[in-house]
Design a protein around this motif. Structure first.
Motif, PDB file in Angstrom:
ATOM      1  N   UNK A   7       0.853  -1.185   0.000  1.00  0.00           N
ATOM      2  CA  UNK A   7       0.000   0.000   0.000  1.00  0.00           C
ATOM      3  C   UNK A   7       0.888   1.233   0.000  1.00  0.00           C
ATOM      4  N   UNK A   8       0.612   2.148  -0.890  1.00  0.00           N
ATOM      5  CA  UNK A   8       1.401   3.382  -0.980  1.00  0.00           C
ATOM      6  C   UNK A   8       0.453   4.565  -0.808  1.00  0.00           C
ATOM      7  N   UNK A   9       0.689   5.372   0.212  1.00  0.00           N
ATOM      8  CA  UNK A   9      -0.159   6.548   0.460  1.00  0.00           C
ATOM      9  C   UNK A   9       0.736   7.789   0.555  1.00  0.00           C
ATOM     10  N   UNK A  10       0.205   8.927   0.141  1.00  0.00           N
ATOM     11  CA  UNK A  10       0.925  10.182   0.344  1.00  0.00           C
ATOM     12  C   UNK A  10       1.126  10.388   1.838  1.00  0.00           C
ATOM     13  N   UNK A  11       2.264  10.951   2.224  1.00  0.00           N
ATOM     14  CA  UNK A  11       2.499  11.250   3.646  1.00  0.00           C
ATOM     15  C   UNK A  11       1.411  12.198   4.136  1.00  0.00           C
ATOM     16  N   UNK A  12       1.087  12.141   5.439  1.00  0.00           N
ATOM     17  CA  UNK A  12      -0.047  12.918   5.952  1.00  0.00           C
ATOM     18  C   UNK A  12       0.068  14.432   5.692  1.00  0.00           C
ATOM     19  N   UNK A  13       1.298  14.962   5.651  1.00  0.00           N
ATOM     20  CA  UNK A  13       1.424  16.413   5.463  1.00  0.00           C
ATOM     21  C   UNK A  13       1.533  16.824   4.001  1.00  0.00           C
ATOM     22  N   UNK A  14       1.390  15.866   3.088  1.00  0.00           N
ATOM     23  CA  UNK A  14       1.422  16.208   1.656  1.00  0.00           C
ATOM     24  C   UNK A  14      -0.016  16.357   1.167  1.00  0.00           C
ATOM     25  N   UNK A  15      -0.275  17.465   0.468  1.00  0.00           N
ATOM     26  CA  UNK A  15      -1.607  17.728  -0.073  1.00  0.00           C
ATOM     27  C   UNK A  15      -2.009  16.630  -1.059  1.00  0.00           C
ATOM     28  N   UNK A  16      -3.249  16.182  -0.977  1.00  0.00           N
ATOM     29  CA  UNK A  16      -3.726  15.089  -1.821  1.00  0.00           C
ATOM     30  C   UNK A  16      -4.908  15.579  -2.659  1.00  0.00           C
ATOM     31  N   UNK A  17      -4.633  16.131  -3.832  1.00  0.00           N
ATOM     32  CA  UNK A  17      -5.713  16.723  -4.639  1.00  0.00           C
ATOM     33  C   UNK A  17      -6.756  15.713  -5.098  1.00  0.00           C
ATOM     34  N   UNK A  18      -6.343  14.475  -5.370  1.00  0.00           N
ATOM     35  CA  UNK A  18      -7.311  13.449  -5.792  1.00  0.00           C
ATOM     36  C   UNK A  18      -8.298  13.172  -4.669  1.00  0.00           C
ATOM     37  N   UNK A  19      -7.752  12.949  -3.468  1.00  0.00           N
ATOM     38  CA  UNK A  19      -8.611  12.693  -2.315  1.00  0.00           C
ATOM     39  C   UNK A  19      -9.523  13.871  -2.035  1.00  0.00           C
ATOM     40  N   UNK A  20      -8.976  15.084  -2.165  1.00  0.00           N
ATOM     41  CA  UNK A  20      -9.758  16.306  -1.928  1.00  0.00           C
ATOM     42  C   UNK A  20     -10.910  16.405  -2.925  1.00  0.00           C
ATOM     43  N   UNK A  21     -10.641  16.051  -4.167  1.00  0.00           N
ATOM     44  CA  UNK A  21     -11.677  16.101  -5.201  1.00  0.00           C
ATOM     45  C   UNK A  21     -12.807  15.130  -4.879  1.00  0.00           C
ATOM     46  N   UNK A  34     -18.327  12.371   6.243  1.00  0.00           N
ATOM     47  CA  UNK A  34     -16.950  11.935   5.993  1.00  0.00           C
ATOM     48  C   UNK A  34     -16.068  13.167   6.010  1.00  0.00           C
ATOM     49  N   UNK A  35     -15.084  13.190   6.921  1.00  0.00           N
ATOM     50  CA  UNK A  35     -14.325  14.421   7.117  1.00  0.00           C
ATOM     51  C   UNK A  35     -13.065  14.491   6.274  1.00  0.00           C
ATOM     52  N   UNK A  36     -12.591  13.356   5.793  1.00  0.00           N
ATOM     53  CA  UNK A  36     -11.403  13.405   4.934  1.00  0.00           C
ATOM     54  C   UNK A  36     -11.348  12.165   4.057  1.00  0.00           C
ATOM     55  N   UNK A  37     -10.836  12.362   2.846  1.00  0.00           N
ATOM     56  CA  UNK A  37     -10.578  11.238   1.945  1.00  0.00           C
ATOM     57  C   UNK A  37      -9.143  11.374   1.466  1.00  0.00           C
ATOM     58  N   UNK A  38      -8.379  10.284   1.534  1.00  0.00           N
ATOM     59  CA  UNK A  38      -7.036  10.277   0.943  1.00  0.00           C
ATOM     60  C   UNK A  38      -6.990   9.113  -0.041  1.00  0.00           C
ATOM     61  N   UNK A  39      -6.376   9.380  -1.178  1.00  0.00           N
ATOM     62  CA  UNK A  39      -6.306   8.338  -2.198  1.00  0.00           C
ATOM     63  C   UNK A  39      -4.872   7.916  -2.414  1.00  0.00           C
ATOM     64  N   UNK A  40      -4.651   6.623  -2.445  1.00  0.00           N
ATOM     65  CA  UNK A  40      -3.315   6.107  -2.690  1.00  0.00           C
ATOM     66  C   UNK A  40      -3.363   4.934  -3.636  1.00  0.00           C
ATOM     67  N   UNK A  41      -2.282   4.192  -3.659  1.00  0.00           N
ATOM     68  CA  UNK A  41      -2.158   3.078  -4.589  1.00  0.00           C
ATOM     69  C   UNK A  41      -2.025   1.767  -3.830  1.00  0.00           C
ATOM     70  N   UNK A  42      -2.490   0.711  -4.463  1.00  0.00           N
ATOM     71  CA  UNK A  42      -2.361  -0.626  -3.893  1.00  0.00           C
ATOM     72  C   UNK A  42      -1.773  -1.530  -4.969  1.00  0.00           C
ATOM     73  N   UNK A  43      -0.696  -2.199  -4.638  1.00  0.00           N
ATOM     74  CA  UNK A  43      -0.082  -3.141  -5.567  1.00  0.00           C
ATOM     75  C   UNK A  43      -0.241  -4.546  -5.014  1.00  0.00           C
ATOM     76  N   UNK A  44      -0.641  -5.478  -5.872  1.00  0.00           N
ATOM     77  CA  UNK A  44      -0.684  -6.890  -5.478  1.00  0.00           C
ATOM     78  C   UNK A  44       0.387  -7.628  -6.272  1.00  0.00           C
ATOM     79  N   UNK A  45       1.349  -8.210  -5.565  1.00  0.00           N
ATOM     80  CA  UNK A  45       2.449  -8.919  -6.214  1.00  0.00           C
ATOM     81  C   UNK A  45       2.286 -10.416  -5.981  1.00  0.00           C
ATOM     82  N   UNK A  46       2.354 -11.184  -7.073  1.00  0.00           N
ATOM     83  CA  UNK A  46       2.352 -12.651  -6.951  1.00  0.00           C
ATOM     84  C   UNK A  46       3.804 -13.095  -6.943  1.00  0.00           C
ATOM     85  N   UNK A  47       4.221 -13.716  -5.857  1.00  0.00           N
ATOM     86  CA  UNK A  47       5.615 -14.114  -5.700  1.00  0.00           C
ATOM     87  C   UNK A  47       5.753 -15.610  -5.978  1.00  0.00           C
TER      88      UNK A  47
END
Lengths: 82, 82
Positions: A7-21, A34-47
């Motif tokens: 899971x990759x998320x922007x650090x809490x103090x970095x503005x997140x325009x996607x989540x804000x939108x 809902x008081x806040x939305x943050x959007x990040x990325x999720x990678x699924x790796x098959x090992x």
């Protein structure tokens, strides 16, 4: 065969325009409380093969160097047990 | 105050060019033994007040209608306990 999730998320103090939108669109769409939305990325790796400690360390290094930008993003590595 | 996480991934039979691009870059970067990479989205929602069953149902509907495209994507809703 194992699945590792990164899971990759922007650090809490970095503005997140996607989540804000998304957050800004919610009241218009009838969703409130809902008081806040943050959007990040999720990678699924098959090992391949067994998930050794060494292999997991390699995936952590992959998460840090390839899948995320450590200047602005935090990552978390989870092993998914099916 | 509760945090709800919504994971949105392309359905398994939908081609994932982002994940494929990451997967293709791995051997070049010295990472091997990974047979597949899929990339999706992760939303973190901060919910005001108590997380009732009703509120959670509302968030599931949000995940289905706003955060994902149910034609091509699957979603999963998790409550995160801090």
């Amino acid at each position: 065969m194992a699945r590792v999730v990164v899971d990759v998320m922007l650090k809490p103090d970095i503005l997140d325009p996607q989540g804000k939108a998304v957050h800004g669109a919610l009241p218009r769409l009838g969703f409130d409380g809902i008081s806040e939305v943050r959007q990040g990325k999720r990678f699924e790796l098959e090992v391949d093969g067994e998930l050794t400690e060494e292999r997991l360390a390699q995936i952590r290094s992959l998460a840090e160097t390839v899948l995320s930008n450590p200047v602005i993003e935090d990552y978390a590595v989870h092993v998914q047990t099916a």
